[in-house]
Design a protein around this motif. Structure first.
Motif, PDB file in Angstrom:
ATOM      1  N   ASP A 237       0.813  -1.210   0.000  1.00  8.39           N
ATOM      2  CA  ASP A 237       0.000   0.000   0.000  1.00  8.39           C
ATOM      3  C   ASP A 237       0.849   1.264   0.000  1.00  8.39           C
ATOM      4  O   ASP A 237       0.469   2.276  -0.596  1.00  8.39           O
ATOM      5  CB  ASP A 237      -0.929   0.004   1.223  1.00  8.39           C
TER       6      ASP A 237
ATOM      7  N   GLU B  64       0.412   3.964  -2.763  1.00  6.12           N
ATOM      8  CA  GLU B  64       0.089   5.318  -2.308  1.00  6.12           C
ATOM      9  C   GLU B  64       1.074   6.326  -2.875  1.00  6.12           C
ATOM     10  O   GLU B  64       0.696   7.408  -3.330  1.00  6.12           O
ATOM     11  CB  GLU B  64       0.120   5.366  -0.773  1.00  6.12           C
TER      12      GLU B  64
ATOM     13  N   ILE C  87      -4.867   5.700  -0.110  1.00  6.12           N
ATOM     14  CA  ILE C  87      -5.282   4.602  -0.978  1.00  6.12           C
ATOM     15  C   ILE C  87      -6.292   3.699  -0.288  1.00  6.12           C
ATOM     16  O   ILE C  87      -7.153   3.101  -0.917  1.00  6.12           O
ATOM     17  CB  ILE C  87      -4.054   3.777  -1.438  1.00  6.12           C
ATOM     18  N   GLU C  88      -6.235   3.634   1.049  1.00  6.39           N
ATOM     19  CA  GLU C  88      -7.195   2.813   1.785  1.00  6.39           C
ATOM     20  C   GLU C  88      -8.600   3.360   1.608  1.00  6.39           C
ATOM     21  O   GLU C  88      -9.564   2.605   1.510  1.00  6.39           O
ATOM     22  CB  GLU C  88      -6.813   2.767   3.263  1.00  6.39           C
TER      23      GLU C  88
ATOM     24  N   LYS D 212      -9.710   2.327  -1.797  1.00  8.42           N
ATOM     25  CA  LYS D 212     -10.006   0.899  -1.823  1.00  8.42           C
ATOM     26  C   LYS D 212     -11.367   0.615  -1.200  1.00  8.42           C
ATOM     27  O   LYS D 212     -12.131  -0.217  -1.674  1.00  8.42           O
ATOM     28  CB  LYS D 212      -8.923   0.118  -1.091  1.00  8.42           C
TER      29      LYS D 212
END
Length: 223
Positions: free
Chosen positions: A141, A145, A207-208, A211
């Motif tokens: 990640d 990211e 990015i989480e 997602k």
């Protein structure tokens, strides 16, 4: 004609940044010649004659793969084991020296600074390997990211497999997903600006977050 020595593998320079890779290469070459024990601590249980010829063979190999400054510094050493230990004492803890600079390089790397995807991938994966070597591995990640936070939105290409290693091999997904990410970033930035105006907690784009939203997308979004 060049006076540079013929190289079988990468040269060790005075910074020692590639020391451990160099060690592996030297050991492999000495093993192929049947003289690896010449640089190892003496083993009473091993039948091996430490002859001047074997010392010379090992030293020639090592010196040929050292930069000029190192060759001059250690030119008086005639014992292969002595040279090996001297280099180990000098560069064996090179991780502590490399780590601060590697952190700076990772913080400063930007997708837009490279002429091609391949060049960016190569440098990003090099930094990943070096940070892992120094005991500071990057997560998948963190890699993604970094890419998504520095790549021009118009150039975003995301792998539908969800694997950063696959993405770095230039796996491609639909332009719809790229457009989705662009819209997502714009919306979140607007939310962040509103929150700041209302003295609310900052909204960080990660990015989480992307997602999480993508988990609710229909599978048909992908080509």
């Amino acid at each position: 004609m060049s006076n540079e020595p013929r190289l079988d593998f990468q040269m060790l320079d005075s910074t020692g940044s590639e020391y451990y890779s160099w060690v592996t290469d030297v050991e492999n070459h000495l093993t192929s010649k049947g003289i690896l024990p010449i640089i190892q601590a003496p083993d009473p249980g091993l039948v091996f004659q430490r002859t001047p010829t074997k010392h010379a063979q090992a030293i020639i190999l090592m010196r040929r793969h050292m930069d000029k400054a190192l060759r001059l510094e250690y030119m008086s050493m005639k014992d292969a084991r002595e040279l090996w230990v001297a280099l180990e004492e000098r560069f064996g803890n090179i991780q502590d020296t490399l780590l601060p600079d590697l952190k700076v390089q990772w913080n400063n790397i930007r997708f837009s600074d490279f002429k091609s995807v391949a060049e960016y991938n190569s440098e990003a994966l090099r930094l990943k390997a070096m940070l892992k070597f120094c005991g500071k591995p990057l997560t998948e990640d963190e890699l993604l990211e970094k890419t998504l936070s520095t790549i021009p939105v118009s150039a975003i290409v995301i792998s539908k497999c969800g694997s950063i290693e696959h993405w770095f091999k230039q796996c491609h997904a639909s332009t719809k997903l790229a457009a989705s990410y662009k819209e997502y970033r714009q919306n979140r930035e607007q939310e962040s600006n509103l929150a700041e105006n209302e003295d609310s907690e900052d909204v960080n784009l990660t990015i989480e977050d992307f997602k999480a939203e993508q988990m609710h997308e229909d599978a048909a979004d992908f080509d």
